[in-house]
Every structure is written in C-alpha cells, then in structure tokens.
Scaffold this motif. Structure first.
Motif, PDB file in Angstrom:
ATOM      1  N   PHE B  65       0.853  -1.194   0.000  1.00 34.59           N
ATOM      2  CA  PHE B  65       0.000   0.000   0.000  1.00 34.59           C
ATOM      3  C   PHE B  65       0.877   1.228   0.000  1.00 34.59           C
ATOM      4  N   PRO B  67       0.467   5.514   1.090  1.00 39.18           N
ATOM      5  CA  PRO B  67      -0.432   6.511   1.665  1.00 39.18           C
ATOM      6  C   PRO B  67      -1.047   7.414   0.587  1.00 39.18           C
ATOM      7  N   ARG B  68      -2.132   8.082   0.964  1.00 40.25           N
ATOM      8  CA  ARG B  68      -2.778   9.012   0.028  1.00 40.25           C
ATOM      9  C   ARG B  68      -1.866  10.206  -0.241  1.00 40.25           C
ATOM     10  N   ALA B  69      -1.984  10.771  -1.439  1.00 40.07           N
ATOM     11  CA  ALA B  69      -1.095  11.863  -1.854  1.00 40.07           C
ATOM     12  C   ALA B  69      -1.220  13.067  -0.932  1.00 40.07           C
ATOM     13  N   PHE B  70      -0.062  13.679  -0.669  1.00 40.76           N
ATOM     14  CA  PHE B  70      -0.023  14.837   0.212  1.00 40.76           C
ATOM     15  C   PHE B  70      -0.125  16.121  -0.601  1.00 40.76           C
ATOM     16  N   SER B  71      -0.996  17.010  -0.174  1.00 34.98           N
ATOM     17  CA  SER B  71      -1.064  18.368  -0.720  1.00 34.98           C
ATOM     18  C   SER B  71      -1.428  19.285   0.439  1.00 34.98           C
ATOM     19  N   LEU B  72      -0.510  20.176   0.760  1.00 31.71           N
ATOM     20  CA  LEU B  72      -0.750  21.101   1.869  1.00 31.71           C
ATOM     21  C   LEU B  72      -2.066  21.852   1.654  1.00 31.71           C
ATOM     22  N   LEU B  74      -4.784  21.070  -0.250  1.00 32.46           N
ATOM     23  CA  LEU B  74      -5.996  20.245  -0.160  1.00 32.46           C
ATOM     24  C   LEU B  74      -6.297  19.819   1.271  1.00 32.46           C
ATOM     25  N   GLN B  75      -5.264  19.367   1.982  1.00 34.13           N
ATOM     26  CA  GLN B  75      -5.555  18.845   3.319  1.00 34.13           C
ATOM     27  C   GLN B  75      -5.843  19.959   4.327  1.00 34.13           C
ATOM     28  N   LEU B 138       3.387  16.868  -2.307  1.00 37.67           N
ATOM     29  CA  LEU B 138       4.584  16.047  -2.062  1.00 37.67           C
ATOM     30  C   LEU B 138       4.433  14.608  -2.555  1.00 37.67           C
ATOM     31  N   VAL B 141       3.642  10.307   0.354  1.00 35.80           N
ATOM     32  CA  VAL B 141       4.700  10.110   1.344  1.00 35.80           C
ATOM     33  C   VAL B 141       4.126   9.710   2.705  1.00 35.80           C
ATOM     34  N   SER B 142       4.906   8.923   3.431  1.00 37.29           N
ATOM     35  CA  SER B 142       4.516   8.566   4.794  1.00 37.29           C
ATOM     36  C   SER B 142       5.348   9.376   5.786  1.00 37.29           C
ATOM     37  N   ILE B 143       4.878   9.390   7.029  1.00 32.24           N
ATOM     38  CA  ILE B 143       5.591  10.119   8.084  1.00 32.24           C
ATOM     39  C   ILE B 143       6.997   9.543   8.234  1.00 32.24           C
TER      40      ILE B 143
END
Lengths: 176, 174
Positions: B65, B67-72, B74-75, B138, B141-143
């Motif tokens: 799996f 993670p879902r895509a990161f967008s400052l 959007l989130q 980004l 990405v995961s933490i």
C-alpha cells in the motif's frame, strides 16, 4: 458479558483496528465511506434526467465518481454500517427513535426547520471539504493514519482544528 | 464476492461503532467541545492497532500500500472545511449512516446535506485541481519517509503518545 462503558471505546477501537487489518489482508480494502456520497448524488441527479456525464469530475478515473461504479465494496461497506448499528442497538436495547439530537435541542431549540437549514449547509461544507482533503475520518483518519500517511495525519489534525473552532462559536460557553 | 466482504466488514464496523457509542451526535460534538473524548479514544485505538496490523502484513510481504497523496493546500483547506461542517451536523459520512441505523432518524438531514455537497463538489473539482492541489504537493509520502526513520519507530511513538493521552483523559474524566 458486561463491559463497563468507559472501557468500550478502547475495546471496540481495538476490534476495529483488527477488522481493518483482516480486511486489508483478505480483500486488500482499507476503510472509507465518503466517495459513496458524490457517487450516490450523481445517481439521484441522473434519475431526474439531468445529463452531467461530460463534467470532468465524472469522467476522471474511468467514471469512478459516478453511479457506474456501483455496486462496489465501499457502497456495501456503508450500507453495512447502518445494518450493524441497527443490529447492535436492537440487541443492546439502545435503539432510540430520535428526530433531533438532545445536545442540539438544548442549544438551538426543537425547530426541525432550523436543523434542516443547518444540516444542508453544514453537510454541504463537510462533503466539499472531505472530498477536497481526499478522505473522511474513516478514510483519512483511521485508514490513512494507520498507513502513516503524512496527508492523513494533516487532514485528521485539520478536521479537529476546524471542528473545535466551529464548535466554540456554535456552542459558546453552553453546558451539555 | 468482494461485495459480500464489504457488507460483512461494514456490518461488524457498524456494531463496533455503535457499541463504542462513537456514532452519537453528543459524542462527536462533545469531542469538538472538548468535554467528551470517547471518539478520540476509539479512533486512536483503532489507528494504533490498525497501523501495527497493516505494517506487519507489509513487512511479511503479504500486502502493498501507499499513503494518500499529500497536498498542503488540499488537506489544510479541505480539512478545515470538513471540520467546520462536522461540528455543525455532528456526524461524519460513516457515522451518519450508523446513526440512522440506531434510530436517529434526524440524521437524514445531514445525509441529504452531504449528498448535496457531493454534487456541488463535482462543479468545484476542476478549480480545486488547478489552483489548490498543487500547493505544497509532495506525493504519496509517509511520516516515516519524511523523518527518514523506520515505520516501527513512528508506530512506537504513536503507541506511547496515545497511552499518555488516554491516561490524561481518564484522569480528567473526559
């Protein structure tokens, strides 16, 4: 078997985490619910004979935002939540027909019209926000943070920041 | 077959949510009013157990799996909007259906509101993709990726942090 109420969030939370793990293991499905709403909404509009098939939102992902994606895992999952809550509440004798939540009535009164107006506006804002963020407390919150997604952690934090700020304005100082 | 799994999984999830009382309006708004932490306890426990479970499966090579895509943009914007709406209606998409199942027929109004929002979003989608999605994007990405540490380190920190928070809640009677 009697479980004390204050242990329940932990026990049923742990069972839900286990359920998520099994679902990923056997079917490859993480939990999520919110995409089902725009899908269902597109179907309702279609039922009134409005053709929106050319709108970009409904063409991306091979029509994954339209009724054409039904029935799918997530739709059945969402229906299941309703069935499960019904069964559980009937067995534990907590099934209660309630038109308006008591905390709402204490603050906003018992007018159904007021609740409808707030619900349509609030529900719209919630769904627009959740689709923008890319997931709800199940999809981002539970599933996404379990995958340690940076996006999900930020989204979950923002859900609470927005929620706490708004609740402060709506229920200023009032007691439960 | 996958549909049957969806129904069974959803039904069990609905039972757990109902038993934990996480689908109640009072529990959800109570958390946002900082007077009742039931849903936070429930969610964090689910997340921690789920994280251990899915990363164990991945380390065993059984699942994959991302993670879902990161967008400052959007989130942050989407997340804040959802939070505001959540505080008004007192349910999230999943719990609104659960609330209906346990007899809270008034949950139909928030559900209609969310269906309306789903429709409105279809029209906002192109502008959101064009103007908001690229802000601070980004990818998936995961933490653990961002911090450059093992996912088990992140999970261990989550476990310790959650337990500390739970002890705090129980001491304060939240």
């Amino acid at each position: 078997m009697k479980i004390e109420q204050h242990h329940k969030p932990y026990i049923f939370g742990a069972l839900s985490g286990l359920l998520l793990t099994l679902s990923v293991a056997f079917v490859g499905q993480f939990f999520g619910t919110s995409t089902t709403f725009p899908r269902a909404a597109s179907g309702l509009v279609q039922a009134f004979g409005v053709d929106m098939s050319q709108i970009e939102f409904y063409t991306v992902g091979g029509g994954s935002n339209t009724l054409a994606s039904f029935p799918n895992w997530q739709l059945l999952f969402v229906i299941g939540i309703g069935i499960g809550a019904f069964i559980s509440s009937k067995f534990s004798k907590t099934f209660t027909v309630e038109k308006l939540p008591s905390m709402w009535v204490n603050r906003f009164g018992s007018s159904t019209r007021t609740r409808i107006a707030y619900s349509l506006v609030g529900g719209s804002i919630a769904m627009i926000g959740v689709r923008m963020a890319g997931g709800c407390p199940s999809g981002h919150g539970v599933s996404g943070v379990s995958q340690l997604g940076l996006s999900s952690l930020l989204a979950l934090a923002m859900f609470f920041v927005g929620g706490i700020a708004t609740a402060r304005v709506l229920y200023k100082g009032g007691k439960a | 077959m996958i549909l049957v799994f969806g129904l069974i999984t959803g039904t069990l999830f609905g039972i757990f949510l109902q038993q934990a009382e996480a689908i109640r309006f009072e529990r959800q708004v109570g958390a946002m009013r900082l007077i009742d932490m039931t849903i936070v306890k429930y969610m964090l426990t689910t997340i921690v157990v789920g994280a251990i479970g899915v990363y164990f499966l991945r380390d065993m090579g059984l699942v994959e799996f991302a993670p879902r895509a990161f967008s400052l943009g959007l989130q942050v914007i989407g997340g804040l909007l959802f939070g505001a709406g959540w505080a008004i209606i007192g349910y999230c998409p999943g719990t609104s259906i659960g609330a209906l199942g346990e007899g809270r027929i008034g949950a139909i109004w928030p559900i209609l509101g969310m269906l309306l929002g789903g429709l409105i979003y279809a029209f906002l989608y192109p502008a959101v993709q064009q103007y908001i999605a690229p802000i601070g994007a980004l990818g998936r990405v995961s933490i653990a990726d961002v911090l450059g540490v093992s996912h088990w380190v992140v999970i261990a920190v989550m476990v310790v942090g959650s337990v500390a928070l739970f002890r705090f809640f129980e001491r304060k009677g939240l």
